[in-house]
Design an enzyme around this catalytic site. Structure first.
Site, PDB file in Angstrom:
ATOM      1  N   LYS A 195      17.578 -11.659  27.350  1.00 31.13           N
ATOM      2  CA  LYS A 195      16.473 -11.570  26.380  1.00 31.13           C
ATOM      3  C   LYS A 195      16.155 -12.979  25.908  1.00 31.13           C
ATOM      4  O   LYS A 195      17.031 -13.850  25.903  1.00 31.13           O
ATOM      5  CB  LYS A 195      16.884 -10.709  25.184  1.00 31.13           C
ATOM      6  CG  LYS A 195      15.729 -10.133  24.415  1.00 31.13           C
ATOM      7  CD  LYS A 195      15.214  -8.835  25.010  1.00 31.13           C
ATOM      8  CE  LYS A 195      13.947  -8.367  24.330  1.00 31.13           C
ATOM      9  NZ  LYS A 195      13.547  -7.022  24.780  1.00 31.13           N
ATOM     10  N   ASP A 228       7.733  -8.344  25.137  1.00 31.12           N
ATOM     11  CA  ASP A 228       8.399  -7.622  24.047  1.00 31.12           C
ATOM     12  C   ASP A 228       7.465  -7.796  22.847  1.00 31.12           C
ATOM     13  O   ASP A 228       6.269  -8.081  23.031  1.00 31.12           O
ATOM     14  CB  ASP A 228       9.809  -8.178  23.787  1.00 31.12           C
ATOM     15  CG  ASP A 228      10.616  -7.305  22.822  1.00 31.12           C
ATOM     16  OD1 ASP A 228      11.001  -6.198  23.209  1.00 31.12           O
ATOM     17  OD2 ASP A 228      10.848  -7.714  21.657  1.00 31.12           O
TER      18      ASP A 228
HETATM   19  P1  NDP Z   1       4.120  -5.134  20.004  1.00 26.10           P
HETATM   20  O1  NDP Z   1       4.168  -6.551  19.617  1.00 26.10           O
HETATM   21  O2  NDP Z   1       3.091  -4.662  20.956  1.00 26.10           O
HETATM   22  O3  NDP Z   1       4.030  -4.223  18.688  1.00 26.10           O
HETATM   23  C1  NDP Z   1       4.994  -4.296  17.705  1.00 26.10           C
HETATM   24  C2  NDP Z   1       4.569  -3.405  16.552  1.00 26.10           C
HETATM   25  O4  NDP Z   1       5.638  -3.328  15.610  1.00 26.10           O
HETATM   26  C3  NDP Z   1       3.383  -3.952  15.806  1.00 26.10           C
HETATM   27  O5  NDP Z   1       2.660  -2.873  15.242  1.00 26.10           O
HETATM   28  C4  NDP Z   1       4.047  -4.801  14.719  1.00 26.10           C
HETATM   29  O6  NDP Z   1       3.261  -4.980  13.561  1.00 26.10           O
HETATM   30  C5  NDP Z   1       5.254  -3.963  14.379  1.00 26.10           C
HETATM   31  N1  NDP Z   1       6.336  -4.822  13.907  1.00 26.10           N
HETATM   32  C6  NDP Z   1       6.902  -5.856  14.560  1.00 26.10           C
HETATM   33  N2  NDP Z   1       7.844  -6.440  13.804  1.00 26.10           N
HETATM   34  C7  NDP Z   1       7.869  -5.757  12.654  1.00 26.10           C
HETATM   35  C8  NDP Z   1       8.616  -5.866  11.480  1.00 26.10           C
HETATM   36  N3  NDP Z   1       9.569  -6.821  11.354  1.00 26.10           N
HETATM   37  N4  NDP Z   1       8.376  -4.973  10.485  1.00 26.10           N
HETATM   38  C9  NDP Z   1       7.423  -4.000  10.614  1.00 26.10           C
HETATM   39  N5  NDP Z   1       6.657  -3.867  11.707  1.00 26.10           N
HETATM   40  C10 NDP Z   1       6.888  -4.713  12.712  1.00 26.10           C
HETATM   41  O7  NDP Z   1       5.603  -4.811  20.538  1.00 26.10           O
HETATM   42  P2  NDP Z   1       6.082  -3.583  21.441  1.00 26.10           P
HETATM   43  O8  NDP Z   1       5.288  -2.370  21.127  1.00 26.10           O
HETATM   44  O9  NDP Z   1       6.175  -4.054  22.824  1.00 26.10           O
HETATM   45  O10 NDP Z   1       7.587  -3.408  20.918  1.00 26.10           O
HETATM   46  C11 NDP Z   1       7.943  -2.491  19.880  1.00 26.10           C
HETATM   47  C12 NDP Z   1       9.425  -2.189  19.970  1.00 26.10           C
HETATM   48  O11 NDP Z   1       9.723  -1.585  21.243  1.00 26.10           O
HETATM   49  C13 NDP Z   1      10.364  -3.394  19.856  1.00 26.10           C
HETATM   50  O12 NDP Z   1      11.557  -2.986  19.224  1.00 26.10           O
HETATM   51  C14 NDP Z   1      10.665  -3.722  21.312  1.00 26.10           C
HETATM   52  O13 NDP Z   1      11.868  -4.428  21.472  1.00 26.10           O
HETATM   53  C15 NDP Z   1      10.757  -2.316  21.884  1.00 26.10           C
HETATM   54  N6  NDP Z   1      10.600  -2.225  23.330  1.00 26.10           N
HETATM   55  C16 NDP Z   1       9.461  -2.679  23.948  1.00 26.10           C
HETATM   56  C17 NDP Z   1       9.321  -2.553  25.309  1.00 26.10           C
HETATM   57  C18 NDP Z   1       8.063  -2.922  26.009  1.00 26.10           C
HETATM   58  O14 NDP Z   1       7.954  -2.606  27.193  1.00 26.10           O
HETATM   59  N7  NDP Z   1       7.101  -3.535  25.364  1.00 26.10           N
HETATM   60  C19 NDP Z   1      10.419  -2.022  26.136  1.00 26.10           C
HETATM   61  C20 NDP Z   1      11.532  -1.491  25.380  1.00 26.10           C
HETATM   62  C21 NDP Z   1      11.609  -1.631  24.032  1.00 26.10           C
HETATM   63  P3  NDP Z   1       2.524  -6.407  13.330  1.00 26.10           P
HETATM   64  O15 NDP Z   1       1.392  -6.407  14.298  1.00 26.10           O
HETATM   65  O16 NDP Z   1       2.091  -6.365  11.905  1.00 26.10           O
HETATM   66  O17 NDP Z   1       3.556  -7.455  13.618  1.00 26.10           O
END
Ligand code: NDP
Length: 444
Positions: free
Chosen positions: A124, A164
């Site tokens: 990562k 991510d």
């Molecule tokens: P994105 O950046 O596309 O979206 C993240 C979302 O979560 C946004 O709505 C963001 O809000 C919110 N967010 C991020 N950090 C925080 C925080 N500290 N507190 C509250 N809200 C938060 O990321 P993904 O959708 O790709 O990832 C989401 C989760 O899924 C993560 O945990 C990631 O590790 C996991 N994941 C993702 C994969 C992938 O293929 N993308 C695969 C496996 C797991 P804002 O826009 O306001 O920051």
């Protein structure tokens, strides 16, 4: 091996890394009994070798904003374990990024990747750079600066990054472009690439779709139909969007979304049309989820998460530790009967305990969100073959992988009273494969 002892030693050697300690503790507690049936593991000090990453790179990233100001950020890549394949795992761009978070994610990734049945190790990386409010040109300059350091440490058979939080199609494009220029090669060194340059169909959808496929398998064990079920979803990025898309397709009703500023609750349900609005809002205009509430006239709660709302199923899809013990108790009180994690480690240990004590269906991210990296693995295969598969073929493989992960969780996680402890099942199944591979490769 005594998990408490191993953990306290890790805490002593690597203090102030609470997320890393939390992830390690969860795995150690669930594998302890099985591990101790293998004295050869203890003799080879396997546990420490699997808790501590193979190596970590950290570096300064310097970039210039649109006004000509120079900024520095920290960049990292944690290569955790390559016993079963090249290091594989995403890059996170978020102000909160630090080594504790990346070490926890790389550790989790190793066992998740093992569960997928595909030949991928775990890693990562990322930076404490916040993409929020940055222009396209600033994002591009940052990604290029990041890659001028990272490119030395990655490669198609060495380490294959992906997206991510904060890294979607746009960022992968910029990162891959710079990698290609510096390495002078066109290979599958990144996954999540655009469809015109080696990306796989269904990769953007894979984590969200895969999570819903996993949920379906869990519901099947209780003869529950997903149709008409109200689903609390958090986040509004890649994972949340495609989770909603699949839920809607199957007749379920997603009723919430969130971002770091607050959440919306739409009791009428998020429809396909409303979801298209969210995709545009987040991907094109990079807006806030509060704008959804203004557009559709529903409730918006600032600085909160949707866990006090009523629903049947919860799919946390934002970030780590977004459900605490109190939230979990509230969810259970409100009648939630299944939790399937799209995010990595969204539930605190207290929350997991509350779900398991209530004996509801609870799937940890390590199992439920493995669809994303699985299709990344399929992207690597397609790149090696220099072929691209049809969407249906990729989707069928994704379904099969999620069903297989579910079967393994049931196999290793079913307790005496018949309750399936998916945390235990996923940890044992994921860990044992990596452990056997490490043992077979000698003391290195
Ligand atoms: P994105 O950046 O596309 O979206 C993240 C979302 O979560 C946004 O709505 C963001 O809000 C919110 N967010 C991020 N950090 C925080 C925080 N500290 N507190 C509250 N809200 C938060 O990321 P993904 O959708 O790709 O990832 C989401 C989760 O899924 C993560 O945990 C990631 O590790 C996991 N994941 C993702 C994969 C992938 O293929 N993308 C695969 C496996 C797991 P804002 O826009 O306001 O920051």
């Amino acid at each position: 091996m005594k998990s408490e002892q191993v953990l306290s030693e890790l805490k002593r050697r690597f203090p102030n890394e609470s997320e890393y300690h939390q992830a390690v503790q969860e795995v150690l507690e669930s594998i302890e009994d099985v591990y101790n049936q293998h004295p050869e593991f203890e003799k080879a000090n396997l546990i420490e070798r699997l808790c501590i990453p193979d190596r970590i790179f950290s570096f300064r990233i310097t970039w210039v904003d649109d006004k000509g100001n120079t900024h520095t950020n920290m960049g990292y890549r944690v290569q955790h374990c390559n016993a079963i394949g090249p290091y594989k795992g995403g890059l996170r761009l978020h102000a909160s990024v630090n080594l504790s978070i990346l070490k926890f994610l790389a550790f989790e990734q190793t066992f998740k990747n093992s569960l997928t049945t595909l030949p991928m190790g775990g890693g990562k990386g990322g930076s404490d750079f916040s993409p929020k409010g940055k222009s396209n040109a600033e994002i591009m300059r940052f990604c290029q600066a990041f890659m001028t350091e990272l490119w030395r440490h990655i490669g198609p058979d060495t380490d294959v990054p992906a997206g991510d939080i904060g890294v979607g199609g746009r960022e992968v494009g910029y990162l891959f472009g710079m990698y290609k220029k510096l390495a002078r090669e066109f290979t599958g060194t990144f996954t999540g690439k655009g469809l015109t340059f080696g990306g796989s169909l269904i990769r953007p959808e894979a984590t969200g779709y895969g999570n819903v496929y996993f949920l379906l398998e869990m519901l099947k064990t209780k003869n529950i139909d997903i149709k008409g079920k109200k689903c609390l979803v958090s986040g509004s990025g890649n994972v949340a969007q495609y989770t909603c898309e699949k839920l809607i397709e199957l007749g379920a009703i997603p009723v919430s979304l969130s971002d770091s500023n607050g959440y919306i609750y739409d009791p009428e349900g998020i429809t396909t049309e409303k979801l298209e609005y969210v995709k545009e809002l987040k991907e094109l205009y990079r807006g806030r989820i509060s704008e959804y509430a203004e557009t559709y006239g529903c409730k918006y709660v600032p600085n909160a998460r949707p866990w006090s709302e009523k629903g049947d199923i919860a799919l946390p899809s934002a970030t780590q530790n977004e459900i605490n013990g109190e939230d979990a108790k509230k969810l259970v009180e409100n009648g939630i009967f299944a939790v399937s994690e799209g995010a990595n480690m969204p539930s605190t240990p207290e929350a997991i305990e509350a779900f398991q004590q209530a004996k509801i269906l609870y799937a940890p991210g390590k199992a439920a969100n493995a669809g994303g990296v699985s299709v990344s693995g399929l992207e690597m295969t397609q790149n090696s073959e220099r072929l691209s598969w049809a969407a249906e073929e990729v989707d069928n493989k994704l379904k099969w992988i999620m069903q297989n992960i579910h079967e393994n969780c049931v196999k290793y996680g079913t307790e005496a009273d018949g309750y399936v402890n998916y945390v235990k099942g996923a940890n044992i199944a994921g860990f044992m494969k990596v452990a056997k591979a490490v043992m077979a490769q000698g003391i290195i």
